[in-house]
Design a protein around this motif. Structure first.
Motif, PDB file in Angstrom:
ATOM      1  N   MET A 103      -2.431   2.326  11.454  1.00 55.15           N
ATOM      2  CA  MET A 103      -2.999   3.025  10.310  1.00 55.15           C
ATOM      3  C   MET A 103      -1.909   3.366   9.305  1.00 55.15           C
ATOM      4  SD  MET A 103      -6.015   3.827   9.478  1.00 55.15           S
ATOM      5  CE  MET A 103      -6.922   4.813   8.382  1.00 55.15           C
ATOM      6  N   GLY A 104      -0.682   3.579   9.797  1.00 58.96           N
ATOM      7  CA  GLY A 104       0.434   3.923   8.932  1.00 58.96           C
ATOM      8  C   GLY A 104       0.794   2.800   7.981  1.00 58.96           C
ATOM      9  N   LYS A 105       0.648   1.551   8.447  1.00 59.39           N
ATOM     10  CA  LYS A 105       0.968   0.397   7.607  1.00 59.39           C
ATOM     11  C   LYS A 105      -0.003   0.298   6.426  1.00 59.39           C
ATOM     12  CE  LYS A 105       3.070  -2.494  11.162  1.00 59.39           C
ATOM     13  NZ  LYS A 105       3.009  -3.784  11.868  1.00 59.39           N
ATOM     14  N   ILE A 106      -1.261   0.579   6.686  1.00 59.94           N
ATOM     15  CA  ILE A 106      -2.271   0.495   5.621  1.00 59.94           C
ATOM     16  C   ILE A 106      -2.026   1.560   4.567  1.00 59.94           C
ATOM     17  CG2 ILE A 106      -4.724   0.727   5.090  1.00 59.94           C
ATOM     18  CD1 ILE A 106      -5.302  -0.511   7.835  1.00 59.94           C
ATOM     19  N   SER A 107      -1.757   2.786   4.989  1.00 59.72           N
ATOM     20  CA  SER A 107      -1.530   3.852   4.012  1.00 59.72           C
ATOM     21  C   SER A 107      -0.250   3.602   3.225  1.00 59.72           C
ATOM     22  CB  SER A 107      -1.490   5.216   4.699  1.00 59.72           C
ATOM     23  OG  SER A 107      -0.391   5.288   5.588  1.00 59.72           O
ATOM     24  N   ASN A 108       0.780   3.076   3.878  1.00 62.73           N
ATOM     25  CA  ASN A 108       2.017   2.735   3.183  1.00 62.73           C
ATOM     26  C   ASN A 108       1.759   1.643   2.142  1.00 62.73           C
ATOM     27  OD1 ASN A 108       4.745   2.726   2.522  1.00 62.73           O
ATOM     28  ND2 ASN A 108       5.241   1.225   4.103  1.00 62.73           N
ATOM     29  N   PHE A 109       0.985   0.648   2.529  1.00 57.88           N
ATOM     30  CA  PHE A 109       0.639  -0.433   1.606  1.00 57.88           C
ATOM     31  C   PHE A 109      -0.107   0.117   0.394  1.00 57.88           C
ATOM     32  CE2 PHE A 109      -2.661  -3.429   0.194  1.00 57.88           C
ATOM     33  CZ  PHE A 109      -1.849  -4.429  -0.313  1.00 57.88           C
ATOM     34  N   LEU A 110      -1.091   0.984   0.614  1.00 57.89           N
ATOM     35  CA  LEU A 110      -1.867   1.535  -0.494  1.00 57.89           C
ATOM     36  C   LEU A 110      -1.000   2.397  -1.412  1.00 57.89           C
ATOM     37  CD1 LEU A 110      -5.213   2.367   1.326  1.00 57.89           C
ATOM     38  CD2 LEU A 110      -4.734   0.463  -0.213  1.00 57.89           C
ATOM     39  N   LYS A 111      -0.047   3.127  -0.856  1.00 65.73           N
ATOM     40  CA  LYS A 111       0.875   3.920  -1.670  1.00 65.73           C
ATOM     41  C   LYS A 111       1.719   3.002  -2.552  1.00 65.73           C
ATOM     42  CE  LYS A 111       1.286   7.830   1.471  1.00 65.73           C
ATOM     43  NZ  LYS A 111       2.165   8.557   2.401  1.00 65.73           N
ATOM     44  N   GLN A 112       2.158   1.884  -1.989  1.00 66.73           N
ATOM     45  CA  GLN A 112       2.946   0.923  -2.765  1.00 66.73           C
ATOM     46  C   GLN A 112       2.104   0.282  -3.861  1.00 66.73           C
ATOM     47  OE1 GLN A 112       4.588  -1.767   0.104  1.00 66.73           O
ATOM     48  NE2 GLN A 112       6.182  -0.336   0.762  1.00 66.73           N
ATOM     49  N   VAL A 113       0.844   0.002  -3.566  1.00 62.14           N
ATOM     50  CA  VAL A 113      -0.057  -0.567  -4.572  1.00 62.14           C
ATOM     51  C   VAL A 113      -0.212   0.403  -5.735  1.00 62.14           C
ATOM     52  CG1 VAL A 113      -2.448  -1.231  -5.054  1.00 62.14           C
ATOM     53  CG2 VAL A 113      -1.317  -2.072  -2.994  1.00 62.14           C
ATOM     54  N   VAL A 114      -0.456   1.668  -5.442  1.00 58.72           N
ATOM     55  CA  VAL A 114      -0.602   2.677  -6.488  1.00 58.72           C
ATOM     56  C   VAL A 114       0.679   2.785  -7.301  1.00 58.72           C
ATOM     57  CG1 VAL A 114      -0.907   5.143  -6.917  1.00 58.72           C
ATOM     58  CG2 VAL A 114      -2.390   3.976  -5.282  1.00 58.72           C
ATOM     59  N   SER A 115       1.817   2.754  -6.647  1.00 60.27           N
ATOM     60  CA  SER A 115       3.107   2.833  -7.332  1.00 60.27           C
ATOM     61  C   SER A 115       3.296   1.657  -8.284  1.00 60.27           C
ATOM     62  CB  SER A 115       4.236   2.863  -6.304  1.00 60.27           C
ATOM     63  OG  SER A 115       5.481   2.771  -6.924  1.00 60.27           O
ATOM     64  N   GLU A 116       2.960   0.457  -7.831  1.00 65.88           N
ATOM     65  CA  GLU A 116       3.118  -0.727  -8.678  1.00 65.88           C
ATOM     66  C   GLU A 116       2.113  -0.738  -9.827  1.00 65.88           C
ATOM     67  OE1 GLU A 116       5.498  -3.095  -8.649  1.00 65.88           O
ATOM     68  OE2 GLU A 116       6.449  -1.909  -7.082  1.00 65.88           O
ATOM     69  N   MET A 117       0.903  -0.254  -9.584  1.00 66.74           N
ATOM     70  CA  MET A 117      -0.112  -0.226 -10.641  1.00 66.74           C
ATOM     71  C   MET A 117       0.289   0.723 -11.765  1.00 66.74           C
ATOM     72  SD  MET A 117      -2.336  -2.479  -9.970  1.00 66.74           S
ATOM     73  CE  MET A 117      -3.753  -2.099 -10.956  1.00 66.74           C
ATOM     74  N   ARG A 118       1.047   1.752 -11.463  1.00 70.78           N
ATOM     75  CA  ARG A 118       1.517   2.675 -12.499  1.00 70.78           C
ATOM     76  C   ARG A 118       2.560   2.023 -13.397  1.00 70.78           C
ATOM     77  NH1 ARG A 118       1.505   7.678  -8.511  1.00 70.78           N
ATOM     78  NH2 ARG A 118      -0.608   8.414  -8.957  1.00 70.78           N
ATOM     79  N   LYS A 119       3.215   0.981 -12.910  1.00 66.17           N
ATOM     80  CA  LYS A 119       4.240   0.278 -13.682  1.00 66.17           C
ATOM     81  C   LYS A 119       3.653  -0.777 -14.616  1.00 66.17           C
ATOM     82  CE  LYS A 119       7.575   0.683  -9.902  1.00 66.17           C
ATOM     83  NZ  LYS A 119       8.364  -0.097  -8.936  1.00 66.17           N
ATOM     84  N   VAL A 120       2.389  -1.105 -14.424  1.00 64.08           N
ATOM     85  CA  VAL A 120       1.746  -2.166 -15.197  1.00 64.08           C
ATOM     86  C   VAL A 120       1.588  -1.730 -16.644  1.00 64.08           C
ATOM     87  CG1 VAL A 120      -0.384  -3.497 -15.479  1.00 64.08           C
ATOM     88  CG2 VAL A 120       0.539  -3.096 -13.204  1.00 64.08           C
ATOM     89  N   SER A 121       1.875  -2.665 -17.555  1.00 59.98           N
ATOM     90  CA  SER A 121       1.676  -2.421 -18.981  1.00 59.98           C
ATOM     91  C   SER A 121       0.289  -2.941 -19.357  1.00 59.98           C
ATOM     92  CB  SER A 121       2.753  -3.150 -19.783  1.00 59.98           C
ATOM     93  OG  SER A 121       2.486  -3.063 -21.153  1.00 59.98           O
ATOM     94  N   TRP A 122      -0.667  -2.046 -19.469  1.00 59.93           N
ATOM     95  CA  TRP A 122      -2.031  -2.435 -19.757  1.00 59.93           C
ATOM     96  C   TRP A 122      -2.186  -2.722 -21.250  1.00 59.93           C
ATOM     97  CZ3 TRP A 122      -4.749  -3.535 -15.652  1.00 59.93           C
ATOM     98  CH2 TRP A 122      -4.423  -2.928 -14.449  1.00 59.93           C
ATOM     99  N   PRO A 123      -3.022  -3.703 -21.637  1.00 56.16           N
ATOM    100  CA  PRO A 123      -3.206  -4.017 -23.059  1.00 56.16           C
ATOM    101  C   PRO A 123      -3.967  -2.900 -23.775  1.00 56.16           C
ATOM    102  CG  PRO A 123      -4.699  -5.333 -21.729  1.00 56.16           C
ATOM    103  CD  PRO A 123      -3.795  -4.601 -20.781  1.00 56.16           C
ATOM    104  N   LYS A 124      -3.660  -2.765 -25.053  1.00 58.58           N
ATOM    105  CA  LYS A 124      -4.375  -1.801 -25.886  1.00 58.58           C
ATOM    106  C   LYS A 124      -5.756  -2.363 -26.204  1.00 58.58           C
ATOM    107  CE  LYS A 124      -0.691   0.740 -26.277  1.00 58.58           C
ATOM    108  NZ  LYS A 124      -0.393   1.413 -25.057  1.00 58.58           N
ATOM    109  N   ARG A 125      -6.635  -1.519 -26.706  1.00 61.17           N
ATOM    110  CA  ARG A 125      -8.010  -1.940 -26.995  1.00 61.17           C
ATOM    111  C   ARG A 125      -8.042  -3.119 -27.974  1.00 61.17           C
ATOM    112  NH1 ARG A 125     -13.209  -0.131 -26.524  1.00 61.17           N
ATOM    113  NH2 ARG A 125     -12.568   1.766 -25.492  1.00 61.17           N
ATOM    114  N   LYS A 126      -7.201  -3.073 -29.010  1.00 63.11           N
ATOM    115  CA  LYS A 126      -7.180  -4.145 -30.013  1.00 63.11           C
ATOM    116  C   LYS A 126      -6.741  -5.471 -29.385  1.00 63.11           C
ATOM    117  CE  LYS A 126      -5.388  -5.111 -34.626  1.00 63.11           C
ATOM    118  NZ  LYS A 126      -4.527  -4.630 -35.698  1.00 63.11           N
TER     119      LYS A 126
END
Length: 61
Positions: free
Chosen positions: A1-24
């Protein structure tokens, strides 16, 4: 179970680094994709119709 939670924490961390496009930008990209898909559908539809007519003519010959 620890591996899954660690993986999800890493996913959240990487998603915060993503440069999302603006509406235009997103609107522009969406329009480009839709126009391209429509163009390709029309092109292949006309090509298919032409080949079908050519085959009908050849078979009836």
């Amino acid at each position: 179970m620890g591996k899954i939670s660690n993986f999800l924490k890493q996913v959240v961390s990487e998603m915060r680094k993503v440069s999302w496009p603006k509406r235009k930008e997103l609107t522009r990209y969406t329009i480009v994709v839709l126009v391209t898909v429509i163009f390709m559908a029309v092109y292949f539809g006309i090509t298919d119709l032409g080949i079908s007519k050519l085959m009908d003519w050849y078979v009836s010959f």
